[in-house]
Design a protein around this motif. Structure first.
Motif, short mmCIF file in Angstrom:
data_model
loop_
_atom_site.label_atom_id
_atom_site.label_comp_id
_atom_site.label_asym_id
_atom_site.label_seq_id
_atom_site.Cartn_x
_atom_site.Cartn_y
_atom_site.Cartn_z
N ALA A 161 0.86 -1.19 0.00
CA ALA A 161 0.00 0.00 0.00
C ALA A 161 0.89 1.24 0.00
O ALA A 161 1.97 1.25 0.60
CB ALA A 161 -0.92 0.02 1.22
N ILE A 162 0.43 2.26 -0.71
CA ILE A 162 1.10 3.56 -0.75
C ILE A 162 0.05 4.58 -0.35
O ILE A 162 -1.09 4.51 -0.82
CB ILE A 162 1.68 3.85 -2.15
CG1 ILE A 162 2.74 2.79 -2.51
CG2 ILE A 162 2.28 5.26 -2.21
CD1 ILE A 162 3.40 2.97 -3.88
N TYR A 163 0.39 5.49 0.55
CA TYR A 163 -0.62 6.43 1.04
C TYR A 163 -0.02 7.81 1.27
O TYR A 163 1.20 7.97 1.33
CB TYR A 163 -1.29 5.90 2.33
CG TYR A 163 -0.37 5.89 3.53
CD1 TYR A 163 0.52 4.84 3.74
CD2 TYR A 163 -0.37 6.94 4.44
CE1 TYR A 163 1.38 4.84 4.83
CE2 TYR A 163 0.48 6.94 5.53
CZ TYR A 163 1.34 5.90 5.73
OH TYR A 163 2.20 5.90 6.80
N SER A 164 -0.94 8.80 1.36
CA SER A 164 -0.53 10.18 1.57
C SER A 164 -1.64 10.86 2.38
O SER A 164 -2.82 10.70 2.08
CB SER A 164 -0.38 10.85 0.20
OG SER A 164 -0.31 12.26 0.30
N VAL A 165 -1.26 11.58 3.44
CA VAL A 165 -2.22 12.28 4.29
C VAL A 165 -1.89 13.77 4.20
O VAL A 165 -0.90 14.21 4.80
CB VAL A 165 -2.15 11.79 5.75
CG1 VAL A 165 -3.17 12.52 6.62
CG2 VAL A 165 -2.35 10.28 5.82
N PHE A 166 -2.63 14.50 3.39
CA PHE A 166 -2.31 15.90 3.12
C PHE A 166 -0.83 16.03 2.73
O PHE A 166 -0.18 17.01 3.07
CB PHE A 166 -2.61 16.79 4.34
CG PHE A 166 -4.07 16.90 4.64
CD1 PHE A 166 -4.86 17.76 3.90
CD2 PHE A 166 -4.64 16.16 5.65
CE1 PHE A 166 -6.22 17.88 4.17
CE2 PHE A 166 -5.99 16.25 5.92
CZ PHE A 166 -6.78 17.12 5.18
N GLY A 167 -0.32 14.98 2.08
CA GLY A 167 1.10 14.93 1.73
C GLY A 167 1.31 15.27 0.27
O GLY A 167 0.69 16.21 -0.25
N ALA A 168 2.13 14.48 -0.42
CA ALA A 168 2.57 14.87 -1.76
C ALA A 168 1.49 14.72 -2.84
O ALA A 168 1.58 15.38 -3.88
CB ALA A 168 3.80 14.05 -2.14
N VAL A 169 0.47 13.86 -2.61
CA VAL A 169 -0.58 13.72 -3.64
C VAL A 169 -1.39 15.02 -3.65
O VAL A 169 -1.88 15.47 -2.63
CB VAL A 169 -1.49 12.51 -3.37
CG1 VAL A 169 -2.61 12.46 -4.41
CG2 VAL A 169 -0.68 11.21 -3.40
N GLY A 170 -1.51 15.62 -4.82
CA GLY A 170 -2.15 16.93 -4.95
C GLY A 170 -1.12 18.05 -5.05
O GLY A 170 -1.45 19.17 -5.43
N LEU A 171 0.14 17.75 -4.70
CA LEU A 171 1.20 18.76 -4.77
C LEU A 171 2.17 18.50 -5.91
O LEU A 171 3.05 19.31 -6.18
CB LEU A 171 1.97 18.81 -3.44
CG LEU A 171 1.15 19.18 -2.20
CD1 LEU A 171 1.99 19.02 -0.94
CD2 LEU A 171 0.62 20.61 -2.30
#
Ligand SMILES: C[S@@+](CC[C@H](N)C(=O)[O-])C[C@H]1O[C@@H](n2cnc3c(N)ncnc32)[C@H](O)[C@@H]1O
Length: 230
Positions: free
Chosen positions: A119-129
């Motif tokens: 699993a790969i995840y992002s919490v207000f992290g790089a996804v969207g940036l």
């Protein structure tokens, strides 16, 4: 698509000035929003996470990495652009078995690593940036078949805003610990636009959840998306 180093560096530097570098106890649950206890926990990454390989994109101080390693016995790597953040994450949670941290731009990390992840995840992290067509493709290449992508982003309709009408990024702000705001660029898609981008990379969207605190938020504040590699 350029690395937005300075606002994130400034954010980390301010935070570090006020937080002592010391070992901390990992939180008892995973948080996808800014309100503790709101929305799902770690189960959306998979029901049995023991021994699973997970990667967080833009881990900041590493709270979710620490939770997943300590309480779910996963093997988790948190990547962050800012060396200061990674130093802070290591000082808090570097002692936890299964938790590891690396400095780098997530695209470079995903391109360079030879590993695959459950699993790969992002919490207000790089996804969207980072440009979604580049980042989602790089994520897909590093997921095992059936692997999970999960990410939370600021809701595109928060505070009366509207989702992007096209695929271009637009201006947003990072609020610093001292309450000043620095500009950043963000891709602000609704769930349909995310689903279309995700579908182009060999993943399939499995859920889109809007999070809104029932008392504190007038609008949904977080969009949480999950997808699975085909
Ligand atoms: C709002 S913070 C969230 C941190 C953490 N996920 C949390 O929930 O506490 C965003 C983080 O993403 C990192 N970041 C931004 N762009 C990045 C990139 N291209 N590669 C790696 N990290 C990035 C920033 O340095 C910052 O630490």
């Amino acid at each position: 698509m350029l690395a937005q180093v300075s606002p994130w560096y400034a954010h980390a530097a301010q935070r570090l000035a006020t937080t002592p570098a010391q070992a901390l106890t990992p939180p008892g649950r995973m948080e996808w929003s800014t309100h503790p206890g709101l929305g799902p926990d770690a189960e959306i990454l998979g029901r049995a996470l023991r021994g699973k390989r997970l990667l967080e994109l833009g881990c900041g101080p590493g709270r979710n990495v620490a939770h997943l390693a300590q309480h779910r016995q996963a093997r988790v790597i948190g990547v962050d652009l800012v060396g200061l953040q990674v130093r802070r994450a290591r000082s808090h949670y570097g002692h936890i078995e299964g938790a590891a941290f690396a400095v780098g731009h997530v695209l470079h990390y995903l391109q360079a690593t030879g590993q695959t992840f459950d699993a790969i995840y992002s919490v207000f992290g790089a996804v969207g940036l980072v440009a979604p067509e580049l980042l989602l493709a790089a994520i897909s290449r590093r997921l095992v078949p059936g692997g999970v992508l999960a990410f939370s982003v600021p809701h595109p309709a928060r505070a009366g805003r509207h989702p992007s009408p096209d695929d271009r990024p637009r201006e947003d702000f990072v609020t610093m610990p001292d309450h000043t705001r620095l500009p950043i660029t963000r891709w602000e898609f609704d769930a349909h636009r995310w689903a279309a981008h995700i579908a182009r990379t060999g993943l399939r969207i499995t859920s889109a959840i809007e999070l809104r605190h029932p008392r504190l938020d007038a609008w949904p504040t977080t969009l949480l998306i999950t997808a699975r590699k085909r």
